[in-house]
Design a protein around this motif. Structure first.
Motif, PDB file in Angstrom:
ATOM      1  N   VAL A   1       0.852  -1.185   0.000  1.00 34.15           N
ATOM      2  CA  VAL A   1       0.000   0.000   0.000  1.00 34.15           C
ATOM      3  C   VAL A   1       0.884   1.230   0.000  1.00 34.15           C
ATOM      4  O   VAL A   1       1.962   1.244   0.606  1.00 34.15           O
ATOM      5  CB  VAL A   1      -0.951  -0.001   1.226  1.00 34.15           C
ATOM      6  N   ASP A   2       0.446   2.278  -0.703  1.00 36.91           N
ATOM      7  CA  ASP A   2       1.118   3.570  -0.584  1.00 36.91           C
ATOM      8  C   ASP A   2       1.008   4.038   0.866  1.00 36.91           C
ATOM      9  O   ASP A   2      -0.062   3.920   1.478  1.00 36.91           O
ATOM     10  CB  ASP A   2       0.461   4.612  -1.488  1.00 36.91           C
ATOM     11  N   LEU A   3       2.077   4.578   1.401  1.00 30.01           N
ATOM     12  CA  LEU A   3       2.049   5.174   2.738  1.00 30.01           C
ATOM     13  C   LEU A   3       2.720   6.532   2.619  1.00 30.01           C
ATOM     14  O   LEU A   3       3.873   6.725   2.980  1.00 30.01           O
ATOM     15  CB  LEU A   3       2.768   4.272   3.748  1.00 30.01           C
ATOM     16  N   SER A   4       1.966   7.483   2.069  1.00 30.53           N
ATOM     17  CA  SER A   4       2.520   8.794   1.731  1.00 30.53           C
ATOM     18  C   SER A   4       2.538   9.749   2.911  1.00 30.53           C
ATOM     19  O   SER A   4       3.186  10.798   2.850  1.00 30.53           O
ATOM     20  CB  SER A   4       1.702   9.413   0.603  1.00 30.53           C
ATOM     21  N   GLY A   5       1.785   9.420   3.964  1.00 31.58           N
ATOM     22  CA  GLY A   5       1.652  10.347   5.082  1.00 31.58           C
ATOM     23  C   GLY A   5       0.345  11.112   5.053  1.00 31.58           C
ATOM     24  O   GLY A   5       0.042  11.852   5.982  1.00 31.58           O
ATOM     25  N   GLY A   6      -0.442  10.943   3.980  1.00 32.33           N
ATOM     26  CA  GLY A   6      -1.742  11.580   3.890  1.00 32.33           C
ATOM     27  C   GLY A   6      -2.829  10.737   4.521  1.00 32.33           C
ATOM     28  O   GLY A   6      -2.616   9.579   4.894  1.00 32.33           O
ATOM     29  N   PHE A   7      -4.019  11.311   4.644  1.00 27.41           N
ATOM     30  CA  PHE A   7      -5.144  10.628   5.281  1.00 27.41           C
ATOM     31  C   PHE A   7      -5.506   9.332   4.561  1.00 27.41           C
ATOM     32  O   PHE A   7      -5.711   8.294   5.190  1.00 27.41           O
ATOM     33  CB  PHE A   7      -6.373  11.553   5.284  1.00 27.41           C
ATOM     34  N   ASP A   8      -5.642   9.406   3.235  1.00 26.02           N
ATOM     35  CA  ASP A   8      -6.250   8.300   2.491  1.00 26.02           C
ATOM     36  C   ASP A   8      -5.375   7.053   2.478  1.00 26.02           C
ATOM     37  O   ASP A   8      -5.827   5.945   2.807  1.00 26.02           O
ATOM     38  CB  ASP A   8      -6.561   8.750   1.063  1.00 26.02           C
ATOM     39  N   SER A   9      -4.105   7.215   2.105  1.00 23.95           N
ATOM     40  CA  SER A   9      -3.232   6.043   2.059  1.00 23.95           C
ATOM     41  C   SER A   9      -2.978   5.493   3.457  1.00 23.95           C
ATOM     42  O   SER A   9      -2.891   4.272   3.657  1.00 23.95           O
ATOM     43  CB  SER A   9      -1.902   6.398   1.373  1.00 23.95           C
ATOM     44  N   THR A  10      -2.878   6.377   4.447  1.00 22.07           N
ATOM     45  CA  THR A  10      -2.674   5.919   5.822  1.00 22.07           C
ATOM     46  C   THR A  10      -3.871   5.117   6.309  1.00 22.07           C
ATOM     47  O   THR A  10      -3.724   4.087   6.998  1.00 22.07           O
ATOM     48  CB  THR A  10      -2.428   7.111   6.766  1.00 22.07           C
ATOM     49  N   ALA A  11      -5.072   5.564   5.955  1.00 23.15           N
ATOM     50  CA  ALA A  11      -6.278   4.825   6.351  1.00 23.15           C
ATOM     51  C   ALA A  11      -6.245   3.407   5.791  1.00 23.15           C
ATOM     52  O   ALA A  11      -6.542   2.439   6.497  1.00 23.15           O
ATOM     53  CB  ALA A  11      -7.526   5.560   5.859  1.00 23.15           C
ATOM     54  N   LEU A  12      -5.871   3.261   4.535  1.00 21.93           N
ATOM     55  CA  LEU A  12      -5.825   1.939   3.914  1.00 21.93           C
ATOM     56  C   LEU A  12      -4.769   1.064   4.582  1.00 21.93           C
ATOM     57  O   LEU A  12      -4.996  -0.133   4.825  1.00 21.93           O
ATOM     58  CB  LEU A  12      -5.533   2.074   2.418  1.00 21.93           C
ATOM     59  N   ALA A  13      -3.608   1.647   4.872  1.00 19.71           N
ATOM     60  CA  ALA A  13      -2.531   0.877   5.495  1.00 19.71           C
ATOM     61  C   ALA A  13      -2.946   0.381   6.885  1.00 19.71           C
ATOM     62  O   ALA A  13      -2.722  -0.788   7.237  1.00 19.71           O
ATOM     63  CB  ALA A  13      -1.267   1.727   5.591  1.00 19.71           C
ATOM     64  N   LEU A  14      -3.549   1.258   7.669  1.00 18.17           N
ATOM     65  CA  LEU A  14      -3.936   0.882   9.025  1.00 18.17           C
ATOM     66  C   LEU A  14      -5.073  -0.138   9.028  1.00 18.17           C
ATOM     67  O   LEU A  14      -5.074  -1.087   9.827  1.00 18.17           O
ATOM     68  CB  LEU A  14      -4.344   2.127   9.814  1.00 18.17           C
ATOM     69  N   LEU A  15      -6.036   0.033   8.149  1.00 19.36           N
ATOM     70  CA  LEU A  15      -7.119  -0.936   8.069  1.00 19.36           C
ATOM     71  C   LEU A  15      -6.601  -2.300   7.619  1.00 19.36           C
ATOM     72  O   LEU A  15      -7.007  -3.342   8.143  1.00 19.36           O
ATOM     73  CB  LEU A  15      -8.205  -0.442   7.105  1.00 19.36           C
ATOM     74  N   ALA A  16      -5.690  -2.299   6.642  1.00 17.81           N
ATOM     75  CA  ALA A  16      -5.119  -3.566   6.179  1.00 17.81           C
ATOM     76  C   ALA A  16      -4.362  -4.264   7.299  1.00 17.81           C
ATOM     77  O   ALA A  16      -4.454  -5.496   7.466  1.00 17.81           O
ATOM     78  CB  ALA A  16      -4.196  -3.315   4.985  1.00 17.81           C
ATOM     79  N   ALA A  17      -3.608  -3.502   8.080  1.00 13.51           N
ATOM     80  CA  ALA A  17      -2.862  -4.091   9.196  1.00 13.51           C
ATOM     81  C   ALA A  17      -3.807  -4.724  10.212  1.00 13.51           C
ATOM     82  O   ALA A  17      -3.530  -5.807  10.754  1.00 13.51           O
ATOM     83  CB  ALA A  17      -2.000  -3.014   9.864  1.00 13.51           C
ATOM     84  N   GLU A  18      -4.927  -4.056  10.490  1.00 12.35           N
ATOM     85  CA  GLU A  18      -5.906  -4.603  11.427  1.00 12.35           C
ATOM     86  C   GLU A  18      -6.531  -5.885  10.880  1.00 12.35           C
ATOM     87  O   GLU A  18      -6.739  -6.853  11.619  1.00 12.35           O
ATOM     88  CB  GLU A  18      -7.003  -3.559  11.687  1.00 12.35           C
ATOM     89  N   ILE A  19      -6.837  -5.880   9.589  1.00 17.59           N
ATOM     90  CA  ILE A  19      -7.501  -7.031   8.979  1.00 17.59           C
ATOM     91  C   ILE A  19      -6.570  -8.245   8.930  1.00 17.59           C
ATOM     92  O   ILE A  19      -6.987  -9.385   9.181  1.00 17.59           O
ATOM     93  CB  ILE A  19      -7.985  -6.657   7.561  1.00 17.59           C
ATOM     94  N   LEU A  20      -5.303  -8.022   8.633  1.00 18.49           N
ATOM     95  CA  LEU A  20      -4.349  -9.121   8.463  1.00 18.49           C
ATOM     96  C   LEU A  20      -3.799  -9.649   9.782  1.00 18.49           C
ATOM     97  O   LEU A  20      -3.244 -10.750   9.821  1.00 18.49           O
ATOM     98  CB  LEU A  20      -3.192  -8.666   7.571  1.00 18.49           C
TER      99      LEU A  20
END
Length: 607
Positions: free
Chosen positions: A215-234
């Motif tokens: 996942v992109d982790l650019s430091g913005g809201f959108d990519s960070t949201a995806l990264a954190l949700l993916a970490a929780e799911i996995l």
């Protein structure tokens, strides 16, 4: 190149794509082309019909079976999580339900006494000599921020576009029929909870079937949201790799600070990719592959391609998620102020306008007047005014703060009178086809239209990523995410000056405190200026190209604008980037081999 399509006519398809395989073994005229995973093609067949769900879709097996034995429900395009298209073939013809975000655009063209339809405009254009649509190209060049001008048009002459959220019927004989299936109705409940639920499901359907998700982790809201949700799911057995690109030698401060803080969350493996001179914007434009339309990442192709290749080689990414679409969905368009006026929410309209004036550093009173006027201006009148502006080629000084239907921006100085006349003609034609919207729904419509535009154009980035061996995914463009967010009642929508407060609340338990306080995005303008200076010789050559030959661009004026920007003078990138992207796209088309079709009458490939 991965796409799907079919033919509907009074006979079997006279032509079929080379390398295509049947969706159903017993139906000849519906094809899959390229490499498809089994979980991306779910089919059911019986004596009542044949139904396929193509794309990522979390549809239960029982629901899939029911689709073929009765009427398909109106909400089939957004009933399940994922990004998918639904196809039904019966004795009467083919019916296609398009997704809400346009992420799987559907195109069609009349040929061979029938209708060919496909998820690839370029594939269908090969049936009609692959000629660009000059009117559509002129509209995109002169008014790139007005998606209404591109409604129902592909980038190729004769190839039409089905609108997002519609049911398209391609009968065995006669013209195609279209019907809108979706319009968000206000829903009770906390919009933050709804967004968290749908976005989590969109991420889960992607990472659940991937062996090495990134996942992109650019430091913005959108990519960070995806990264954190993916970490929780996995968690706890698997992890997501978060990728942050950064200028070579700069690993602290700015966006990097927010990315590093988010990466401390358990379940995220943080990887940094340094960007050198070879990744500068406007570099390696000669290696951009051919796509259905100019790709959003064209200008940043060197960085985009470099990141894709690096992720594939370093850790074998088989699913890479980006936050594309988040800005268009989660940031309220300024026209919402007109909605507040039209629904008599005058006090809130005043407060939100004051905040918007502060953000834009504009006087309040003219913005209030603009909001009041736009509450009474319909899209038809707005488009006709835009057409008049395009013909003149410039606009007067206006303090509208982008509260209107369309940004008040002059046509680029390098556009020719012919280009502006073509764009104006498109605007007049579209204006005559529009219907009036319900009161208080302007912001909803503008956002839905913007998401369809972002999703469709992002398909070209997905095509480009496939060229480099990466499965690119954009969860914010999923139908249920869009439907869930736009079902938020007007009274609960944020104002245009607020920066994604619903997403901030939705992930308040996961977002780092510093990120929650963030109200701005990173500034990439210095990189673009540097990239232009580095590549100015090649950019000047692009000015004397296909667009100039077509009479849409004045090459001398375009070179002047390019050199002014490269020298660091304040030239808006919007005044040069569309021309560069379009010229690169046309050159890529000219260099690439057209999609090949097998002519069954002559038993040979035809382009």
């Amino acid at each position: 190149m991965r796409w799907f399509g079919g033919f509907s006519g009074g006979c079997l398809a006279p032509r079929s794509p080379v390398g295509g395989r049947r969706v159903w073994t017993s139906i000849r005229d519906c094809w899959l082309i390229g490499k498809w995973d089994t979980d991306n093609v779910q089919i059911v067949q019986n004596d009542r019909g044949n139904v396929a769900v193509i794309g990522l879709c979390e549809i239960p097996g029982d629901d899939l079976a029911r689709l073929a034995i009765g009427c398909i429900p109106d909400d089939v395009a957004w009933r399940w999580s994922g990004c998918y298209t639904v196809i039904q073939i019966t004795d009467d013809g083919t019916t296609v339900w398009t997704d809400l975000g346009g992420a799987w655009p559907i195109y069609y063209v009349a040929a061979d006494d029938g209708l060919y339809w496909s998820s690839s405009a370029r594939a269908l254009a090969a049936l009609t000599n692959q000629r660009p649509d000059l009117d559509r190209l002129a509209a995109w060049l002169t008014a790139p921020y007005v998606p209404a001008l591109l409604t129902r048009r592909s980038a190729f002459a004769g190839v039409e576009l089905a609108e997002a959220g519609y049911r398209m019927s391609f009968p065995r004989s006669g013209r195609p029929r279209r019907q809108r299936m979706w319009w968000p109705a206000s829903t009770n409940g906390d919009p933050a909870v709804r967004l968290r639920t749908e976005l989590s499901a969109a991420v889960a359907v992607r990472v659940g079937s991937a062996s090495a998700p990134t996942v992109d982790l650019s430091g913005g809201f959108d990519s960070t949201a995806l990264a954190l949700l993916a970490a929780e799911i996995l968690a706890p057995d698997r992890k997501i790799t978060g990728v942050t690109v950064h200028p070579e030698g700069i690993t602290l401060g700015g966006d990097m600070m927010y990315a590093r803080e988010a990466a401390q969350h358990p379940g995220i493996v943080h990887r940094l990719m340094p960007l050198g001179p070879m990744h500068a914007p406007y570099s390696a434009l000669g290696s951009v592959p051919a796509t259905d339309e100019p790709a959003p990442s064209t200008i940043a192709h060197a960085r985009f391609a470099g990141q894709l290749q690096w992720m594939r080689e370093e850790f074998g990414s088989d699913c890479h998620m980006t936050g594309d679409g988040g800005d268009s969905l989660l940031c309220s368009p300024p026209i919402i102020l007109a909605d507040m006026v039209s629904t008599r929410r005058y006090h809130r309209a005043l407060i939100e306008t004051i905040w918007w004036a502060r953000v834009r550093r504009l006087p309040v009173w003219p913005l209030l007047v603009t909001a009041w006027c736009n509450a009474r201006v319909n899209r038809t009148d707005a488009l006709r005014k835009l057409a008049d502006t395009l013909q003149v080629g410039k606009v007067g000084r206006e303090w509208d703060g982008d509260i209107g239907w369309f940004p008040t921006v002059a046509a680029p100085p390098w556009s020719t009178p012919d280009a502006r006349d073509r764009a104006a003609a498109v605007a007049y034609r579209v204006a005559g086809e529009l219907t009036r919207l319900p009161r208080g729904e302007l912001a909803t419509f503008v956002t839905a239209e913007a998401m369809a535009e972002v999703g469709r154009s992002a398909r070209s980035d997905v095509e480009m990523a496939e060229y480099y061996g990466i499965n690119l995914q954009n969860p914010f463009m999923d139908s249920r995410v869009i439907h869930g967010y736009l079902s938020t009642p007007l009274i609960e929508r944020p104002g245009p000056a607020e920066y994604k407060p619903i997403l901030s609340r939705a992930l308040s338990d996961l977002f780092p405190a510093a990120l929650i306080r963030r109200i701005t995005k990173g500034d990439f303008n210095p990189d673009h200026y540097a990239g232009m200076r580095l590549n100015i010789a090649e950019l000047n050559k692009l000015a004397d190209g296909h667009l100039a030959d077509m009479g849409l661009v004045d090459p001398g004026v375009l070179r002047r604008e390019l050199n002014l920007a490269a020298s660091g003078l304040p030239v808006a990138f919007s005044a040069v980037e569309p021309a560069v992207a379009a010229e690169v796209w046309l050159r890529a088309l000219n260099s690439a081999s057209p999609v090949r079709w097998l002519d069954h009458k002559n038993s040979q490939g035809a382009a």
